[in-house]
Design a protein around this motif. Sequence first.
Motif, PDB file in Angstrom:
ATOM      1  N   UNK A 174       8.777  33.032  67.626  1.00 38.50           N
ATOM      2  CA  UNK A 174       8.424  34.326  67.048  1.00 38.50           C
ATOM      3  C   UNK A 174       8.575  35.449  68.084  1.00 38.50           C
ATOM      4  N   UNK A 175       8.099  35.200  69.308  1.00 40.31           N
ATOM      5  CA  UNK A 175       8.212  36.208  70.358  1.00 40.31           C
ATOM      6  C   UNK A 175       9.669  36.468  70.721  1.00 40.31           C
ATOM      7  N   UNK A 176      10.462  35.390  70.752  1.00 45.90           N
ATOM      8  CA  UNK A 176      11.877  35.543  71.066  1.00 45.90           C
ATOM      9  C   UNK A 176      12.584  36.362  70.000  1.00 45.90           C
ATOM     10  N   UNK A 177      12.267  36.087  68.734  1.00 49.47           N
ATOM     11  CA  UNK A 177      12.876  36.841  67.637  1.00 49.47           C
ATOM     12  C   UNK A 177      12.470  38.312  67.695  1.00 49.47           C
ATOM     13  N   UNK A 178      11.194  38.555  68.001  1.00 48.10           N
ATOM     14  CA  UNK A 178      10.696  39.931  68.089  1.00 48.10           C
ATOM     15  C   UNK A 178      11.398  40.684  69.212  1.00 48.10           C
ATOM     16  N   UNK A 179      11.551  40.026  70.367  1.00 51.55           N
ATOM     17  CA  UNK A 179      12.187  40.699  71.488  1.00 51.55           C
ATOM     18  C   UNK A 179      13.671  40.925  71.228  1.00 51.55           C
ATOM     19  N   UNK A 180      14.310  39.964  70.538  1.00 58.54           N
ATOM     20  CA  UNK A 180      15.732  40.132  70.229  1.00 58.54           C
ATOM     21  C   UNK A 180      15.953  41.356  69.355  1.00 58.54           C
ATOM     22  N   UNK A 181      15.066  41.577  68.387  1.00 63.20           N
ATOM     23  CA  UNK A 181      15.177  42.757  67.544  1.00 63.20           C
ATOM     24  C   UNK A 181      14.932  44.033  68.339  1.00 63.20           C
ATOM     25  N   UNK A 182      13.970  43.978  69.253  1.00 60.81           N
ATOM     26  CA  UNK A 182      13.672  45.146  70.069  1.00 60.81           C
ATOM     27  C   UNK A 182      14.846  45.490  70.974  1.00 60.81           C
ATOM     28  N   UNK A 183      15.536  44.454  71.453  1.00 55.86           N
ATOM     29  CA  UNK A 183      16.670  44.693  72.339  1.00 55.86           C
ATOM     30  C   UNK A 183      17.863  45.296  71.610  1.00 55.86           C
ATOM     31  N   UNK A 184      17.906  45.135  70.278  1.00 53.58           N
ATOM     32  CA  UNK A 184      18.970  45.765  69.518  1.00 53.58           C
ATOM     33  C   UNK A 184      18.836  47.284  69.588  1.00 53.58           C
ATOM     34  N   UNK A 185      17.595  47.756  69.545  1.00 56.82           N
ATOM     35  CA  UNK A 185      17.337  49.193  69.526  1.00 56.82           C
ATOM     36  C   UNK A 185      17.216  49.794  70.926  1.00 56.82           C
ATOM     37  N   UNK A 186      16.784  49.010  71.899  1.00 56.91           N
ATOM     38  CA  UNK A 186      16.588  49.537  73.252  1.00 56.91           C
ATOM     39  C   UNK A 186      17.196  48.582  74.272  1.00 56.91           C
ATOM     40  N   UNK A 187      17.357  49.072  75.481  1.00 57.30           N
ATOM     41  CA  UNK A 187      17.830  48.213  76.550  1.00 57.30           C
ATOM     42  C   UNK A 187      16.708  47.284  76.994  1.00 57.30           C
ATOM     43  N   UNK A 188      17.054  46.085  77.509  1.00 57.49           N
ATOM     44  CA  UNK A 188      16.019  45.148  77.964  1.00 57.49           C
ATOM     45  C   UNK A 188      15.103  45.793  78.993  1.00 57.49           C
ATOM     46  N   UNK A 189      13.801  45.532  78.845  1.00 56.43           N
ATOM     47  CA  UNK A 189      12.822  46.092  79.765  1.00 56.43           C
ATOM     48  C   UNK A 189      11.732  45.087  80.047  1.00 56.43           C
ATOM     49  N   UNK A 190      10.622  45.572  80.587  1.00 56.68           N
ATOM     50  CA  UNK A 190       9.517  44.695  80.931  1.00 56.68           C
ATOM     51  C   UNK A 190       9.591  44.253  82.376  1.00 56.68           C
ATOM     52  N   UNK A 191       8.711  43.341  82.759  1.00 52.87           N
ATOM     53  CA  UNK A 191       8.636  42.857  84.130  1.00 52.87           C
ATOM     54  C   UNK A 191       9.172  41.437  84.229  1.00 52.87           C
ATOM     55  N   UNK A 192      10.108  41.226  85.126  1.00 53.62           N
ATOM     56  CA  UNK A 192      10.676  39.904  85.372  1.00 53.62           C
ATOM     57  C   UNK A 192      10.012  39.326  86.616  1.00 53.62           C
ATOM     58  N   UNK A 193       9.354  38.180  86.449  1.00 57.11           N
ATOM     59  CA  UNK A 193       8.624  37.547  87.549  1.00 57.11           C
ATOM     60  C   UNK A 193       9.377  36.298  87.997  1.00 57.11           C
ATOM     61  N   UNK A 194       9.816  36.310  89.263  1.00 55.86           N
ATOM     62  CA  UNK A 194      10.684  35.253  89.778  1.00 55.86           C
ATOM     63  C   UNK A 194      10.130  34.705  91.088  1.00 55.86           C
ATOM     64  N   UNK A 195      10.100  33.388  91.212  1.00 59.10           N
ATOM     65  CA  UNK A 195       9.755  32.744  92.475  1.00 59.10           C
ATOM     66  C   UNK A 195      11.029  32.160  93.073  1.00 59.10           C
TER      67      UNK A 195
END
Length: 301
Positions: free
Chosen positions: A76-97
Amino acid sequence: MEVLNGMRLFVEVARTRNFRRAADALGMPNSTLSRQIAELEKAVGLRLLHRSTRKVELTEAGEVYFKRCQSIVEEALSAHEALRDVATKPGGTLRVSMPVDLATGYLAPILSDFARTYPLIDFEFDVTPRRIDLQTEPFDLAIRIGEPPAAPSMLVARPIGLLPRYLYASPGYLKGAPTLKHPDDLAYHVMCVGQGATKQPDGSRTLHRGDETVTVVTGTRFAMNSVGLARAFAKLGVGIAVLDDVLAREDVASGQLRRVLPQWCLAPVPVHAVTETRLLPARTRLFIDFLRARWEGVAGV
């Protein structure tokens, strides 16, 4: 939506086994989270969690519910974010070790290019050899050198590229050390071995020259989880270090290190991006694809 939201809250608590950490990750008060989980348990008619002042554990029903809910919430979260990315560029915080030597020696230019390409993404980098727990710590992925982790079984390792491995030593060390003309001669030398160096359980190492291979048992007086420290020891004349050509390039150019047995090499070491799930946010998927695409140009393998 109420049912899905309840699932989402439960999954976060079940994943972290801690109400306070889950509440922080969800951005809500601990008391509100506790109340909503209690309402969820009332709605399903079963106790899902054993609570105590020291820890939270899943009940038998909770284990079953968690396994089913986790994939539903992630999808569900993946589907929601995919739709959001259609309208806007990818954003948020990427946490990497990631390991420090890999980050500074290889990934820094790739990270810089990625940040310029996706200006709405923020970053949190944990640069350490520490093996983080992707199930309980708030990281999107870990970049790791060597074979992918065998446990826990739900972790997903995606290959990024290969790190070449060669032998380097200082001119001072070579001047006073035994003759080194063939891999068999390594048995009489001091090895300084950092993270990711290929070594068999019996202490032997296999070197390659075209189709020819030689396996030799070498003593490792200095074993460490830092390629940078192995490199520093080699420059100080302590012994022979197993390094890649990118990290050794400046020292070779300045004359501080010299590649030994130059026609021979150890097998390249794989580098993986490890995640907790196959269902990834857009920013994480883009980052992994970006690493793969740029790796060959940096590592040259």
